[in-house]
Design an enzyme around this catalytic site. Sequence first.
Site, PDB file in Angstrom:
ATOM      1  N   MET A   1       0.832  -1.189   0.163  1.00  0.00           N
ATOM      2  CA  MET A   1       0.255  -0.086  -0.134  1.00  0.00           C
ATOM      3  C   MET A   1       0.861   1.293   0.027  1.00  0.00           C
ATOM      4  O   MET A   1       0.501   2.217   0.381  1.00  0.00           O
ATOM      5  CB  MET A   1      -0.809   0.116   1.269  1.00  0.00           C
ATOM      6  CG  MET A   1      -1.996  -1.007   1.186  1.00  0.00           C
ATOM      7  SD  MET A   1      -3.242  -0.774   2.587  1.00  0.00           S
ATOM      8  CE  MET A   1      -4.252  -2.399   2.187  1.00  0.00           C
TER       9      MET A   1
ATOM     10  N   HIS B   1      -0.884   1.782   5.095  1.00  0.00           N
ATOM     11  CA  HIS B   1       0.511   2.057   5.521  1.00  0.00           C
ATOM     12  C   HIS B   1       1.319   2.043   3.944  1.00  0.00           C
ATOM     13  O   HIS B   1       1.384   1.164   3.610  1.00  0.00           O
ATOM     14  CB  HIS B   1       1.018   1.056   6.331  1.00  0.00           C
ATOM     15  CG  HIS B   1       2.750   1.327   6.514  1.00  0.00           C
ATOM     16  ND1 HIS B   1       3.242   2.423   7.540  1.00  0.00           N
ATOM     17  CD2 HIS B   1       3.804   0.760   6.151  1.00  0.00           C
ATOM     18  CE1 HIS B   1       4.604   2.274   7.005  1.00  0.00           C
ATOM     19  NE2 HIS B   1       4.836   1.444   6.497  1.00  0.00           N
TER      20      HIS B   1
ATOM     21  N   ASN C   1       4.727   9.100   6.793  1.00  0.00           N
ATOM     22  CA  ASN C   1       5.705   8.121   7.741  1.00  0.00           C
ATOM     23  C   ASN C   1       6.917   8.804   7.711  1.00  0.00           C
ATOM     24  O   ASN C   1       7.675   9.225   6.450  1.00  0.00           O
ATOM     25  CB  ASN C   1       5.950   6.652   7.140  1.00  0.00           C
ATOM     26  CG  ASN C   1       6.883   5.692   7.860  1.00  0.00           C
ATOM     27  OD1 ASN C   1       6.328   5.528   8.881  1.00  0.00           O
ATOM     28  ND2 ASN C   1       7.468   5.126   7.199  1.00  0.00           N
ATOM     29  N   GLU C   2       7.709   8.893   8.919  1.00  0.00           N
ATOM     30  CA  GLU C   2       9.289   9.216   8.960  1.00  0.00           C
ATOM     31  C   GLU C   2       9.718  10.485   8.377  1.00  0.00           C
ATOM     32  O   GLU C   2      10.720  10.618   7.660  1.00  0.00           O
ATOM     33  CB  GLU C   2      10.080   7.816   8.569  1.00  0.00           C
ATOM     34  CG  GLU C   2       9.876   6.768   8.871  1.00  0.00           C
ATOM     35  CD  GLU C   2      10.635   5.462   8.485  1.00  0.00           C
ATOM     36  OE1 GLU C   2      11.539   5.781   7.878  1.00  0.00           O
ATOM     37  OE2 GLU C   2      10.232   4.183   8.644  1.00  0.00           O
TER      38      GLU C   2
ATOM     39  N   GLU D   1       4.416  -1.089  14.358  1.00  0.00           N
ATOM     40  CA  GLU D   1       5.514  -2.132  13.748  1.00  0.00           C
ATOM     41  C   GLU D   1       6.252  -2.992  14.519  1.00  0.00           C
ATOM     42  O   GLU D   1       7.380  -2.914  14.608  1.00  0.00           O
ATOM     43  CB  GLU D   1       6.358  -1.294  12.672  1.00  0.00           C
ATOM     44  CG  GLU D   1       5.712  -0.354  11.762  1.00  0.00           C
ATOM     45  CD  GLU D   1       6.618  -0.032  10.903  1.00  0.00           C
ATOM     46  OE1 GLU D   1       7.588  -0.137  10.633  1.00  0.00           O
ATOM     47  OE2 GLU D   1       6.030   1.312  10.036  1.00  0.00           O
TER      48      GLU D   1
HETATM   49  O1  G3I Z   1       7.549  -7.961  -4.082  1.00  0.00           O
HETATM   50  C1  G3I Z   1       8.607  -7.217  -4.839  1.00  0.00           C
HETATM   51  C2  G3I Z   1       9.044  -8.135  -6.262  1.00  0.00           C
HETATM   52  O2  G3I Z   1       7.872  -8.263  -7.070  1.00  0.00           O
HETATM   53  C3  G3I Z   1      10.284  -7.457  -6.741  1.00  0.00           C
HETATM   54  O3  G3I Z   1      10.660  -8.384  -7.734  1.00  0.00           O
HETATM   55  C4  G3I Z   1      11.074  -7.188  -5.752  1.00  0.00           C
HETATM   56  C5  G3I Z   1      12.130  -6.412  -6.445  1.00  0.00           C
HETATM   57  O4  G3I Z   1      13.120  -5.541  -5.689  1.00  0.00           O
HETATM   58  O5  G3I Z   1      10.740  -6.291  -4.430  1.00  0.00           O
HETATM   59  C6  G3I Z   1       9.708  -6.926  -3.985  1.00  0.00           C
HETATM   60  O6  G3I Z   1       9.096  -5.967  -2.971  1.00  0.00           O
HETATM   61  C7  G3I Z   1       9.997  -5.951  -1.821  1.00  0.00           C
HETATM   62  C8  G3I Z   1       8.991  -5.818  -0.703  1.00  0.00           C
HETATM   63  O7  G3I Z   1       9.748  -5.504   0.553  1.00  0.00           O
HETATM   64  C9  G3I Z   1       8.161  -7.079  -0.710  1.00  0.00           C
HETATM   65  O8  G3I Z   1       8.855  -8.021  -0.200  1.00  0.00           O
HETATM   66  C10 G3I Z   1      11.044  -4.640  -1.932  1.00  0.00           C
HETATM   67  O9  G3I Z   1      11.928  -4.752  -2.955  1.00  0.00           O
HETATM   68  C11 G3I Z   1      11.307  -4.310  -0.573  1.00  0.00           C
HETATM   69  O10 G3I Z   1      12.121  -3.035  -0.517  1.00  0.00           O
HETATM   70  C12 G3I Z   1      10.286  -4.352   0.413  1.00  0.00           C
HETATM   71  O11 G3I Z   1      10.950  -3.990   1.772  1.00  0.00           O
HETATM   72  C13 G3I Z   1      10.009  -3.383   2.767  1.00  0.00           C
HETATM   73  C14 G3I Z   1      10.393  -2.107   3.011  1.00  0.00           C
HETATM   74  O12 G3I Z   1       9.809  -1.697   4.205  1.00  0.00           O
HETATM   75  C15 G3I Z   1      10.442  -0.998   2.063  1.00  0.00           C
HETATM   76  O13 G3I Z   1       9.042  -0.791   1.771  1.00  0.00           O
HETATM   77  C16 G3I Z   1       9.930  -4.353   3.774  1.00  0.00           C
HETATM   78  O14 G3I Z   1       9.526  -5.772   3.544  1.00  0.00           O
HETATM   79  C17 G3I Z   1       9.285  -3.831   4.969  1.00  0.00           C
HETATM   80  O15 G3I Z   1       9.473  -4.679   6.127  1.00  0.00           O
HETATM   81  C18 G3I Z   1       9.845  -2.465   5.567  1.00  0.00           C
HETATM   82  O16 G3I Z   1       8.964  -1.916   6.318  1.00  0.00           O
HETATM   83  C19 G3I Z   1       9.329  -0.614   7.109  1.00  0.00           C
HETATM   84  C20 G3I Z   1       8.205   0.256   7.070  1.00  0.00           C
HETATM   85  O17 G3I Z   1       7.391   0.371   6.086  1.00  0.00           O
HETATM   86  C21 G3I Z   1       8.331   1.809   7.744  1.00  0.00           C
HETATM   87  N1  G3I Z   1       9.106   1.537   8.884  1.00  0.00           N
HETATM   88  C22 G3I Z   1      10.501   0.648   8.793  1.00  0.00           C
HETATM   89  C23 G3I Z   1      10.040  -0.612   8.325  1.00  0.00           C
HETATM   90  C24 G3I Z   1      11.334  -1.572   8.026  1.00  0.00           C
HETATM   91  O18 G3I Z   1      11.973  -0.855   7.007  1.00  0.00           O
END
Ligand code: G3I
Length: 355
Positions: A76, A110, A158-159, A267
């Site tokens: 989202m 979020h 956020n942040e 979180e």
């Molecule tokens: O699902 C796609 C995939 O289709 C694609 O091929 C691949 C290519 O990079 O990316 C995949 O998505 C990844 C996604 O997580 C789903 O797993 C993204 O690369 C990766 O950057 C993403 O990381 C998330 C990160 O936020 C950035 O959005 C983490 O899971 C998530 O735990 C983290 O959460 C954040 C909160 O939003 C804000 N507070 C901090 C927290 C930890 O960083």
Amino acid sequence: MKYTKLVAQLFLFLILLNACKDSGTGGTEDEVLEPSLRNSPTYPVGYAIQRQHLNNRSYIDLLREQSSSISAEYEMKMSPMYNDPNAINYDVVDEIVDFAELSEIRVHGHALLWHSAVPSWIQNYNGTDAEFESIIENYVKDVVGRYKGRIASWDVVNEAFDDGAGNPLRNSVFRQKMGDDYIEKVFRWAREADPDVLLFYNDYNMVANGSKLEKVIAMADDFLERGVPIDGIGFQMHISYDWPSETDIISATNKVTSRGLKIHYSELDIRVNPNATATSYNAELAQRLVNRSTFIFNLYKSLPEETQFGITWWGVKDNDSWLRDFWENPNEWPLLFNDDFEPKDAVPAIIDIFE
Ligand code: G3I
């Protein structure tokens, strides 16, 4: 694309319909509910989920038994939703919201604006600032408006604040192109799109970083004074079993609730092996998780009811946790369920608080 979306939604619907039938949910009013993290706590308890897991029956069953709220860990955010300048892609968000409605689980959105989740075409936008602002305004109103009455709340920004004690705001593309008052603008746009949705500001290290908390509270006080719509503050709560101190968590939390604002532990994960000394999950680590999580849930239970938005764990199973990659430590078990979807000792310990 539409056909595949339809098939995916039908598949999800059939799984859920089946889950409803088997689990006998929707029983009569007077049926005694099984103690669980969905039924027992006096406030919502939820998890950050990933759409990819919604095809897994064990994952769905666990959420339907142990959850009353969900956030999307990734799907989202602006970067996955608005990668194409010509259209916002709602397909995955629709599937998550459909799942939540079928499962009678609240959805927390979020996050509308986060400097770490900006599509490159927006990050490198070379039009005028006015055109940039209009793109962001249309995005916020379109997304919040689409899920009016279906998504209960949003992390609007956020942040946004810098970790340093100096200049308060991060120099994000939003601040550069929309001005220092961009946060106010986005909160107002979100309120215009949905008069009832709860609007949160969300950030990390709100307990440990006193100067950041001060800046956030000052913004909240200013918003409250000037009638800028804001309903609560999200403390991400990426904590350890022994950090921050209980006193600091209580004191920081009270700074929010004493203003009548809702607080969302948004979180939560609890590092039980921060020094990476343990190579397997053992009784000592289990006890650390029990002690810390029961402290957090007891503290939250003691807050004024009108300030309780809920507690959201940042993931369901330990092997879902972002922490293992972030700290490059595979030997970390910060969540409530193990890799086989089994509840760890902290789950019954938390439920017992409310029984
Ligand atoms: O699902 C796609 C995939 O289709 C694609 O091929 C691949 C290519 O990079 O990316 C995949 O998505 C990844 C996604 O997580 C789903 O797993 C993204 O690369 C990766 O950057 C993403 O990381 C998330 C990160 O936020 C950035 O959005 C983490 O899971 C998530 O735990 C983290 O959460 C954040 C909160 O939003 C804000 N507070 C901090 C927290 C930890 O960083």
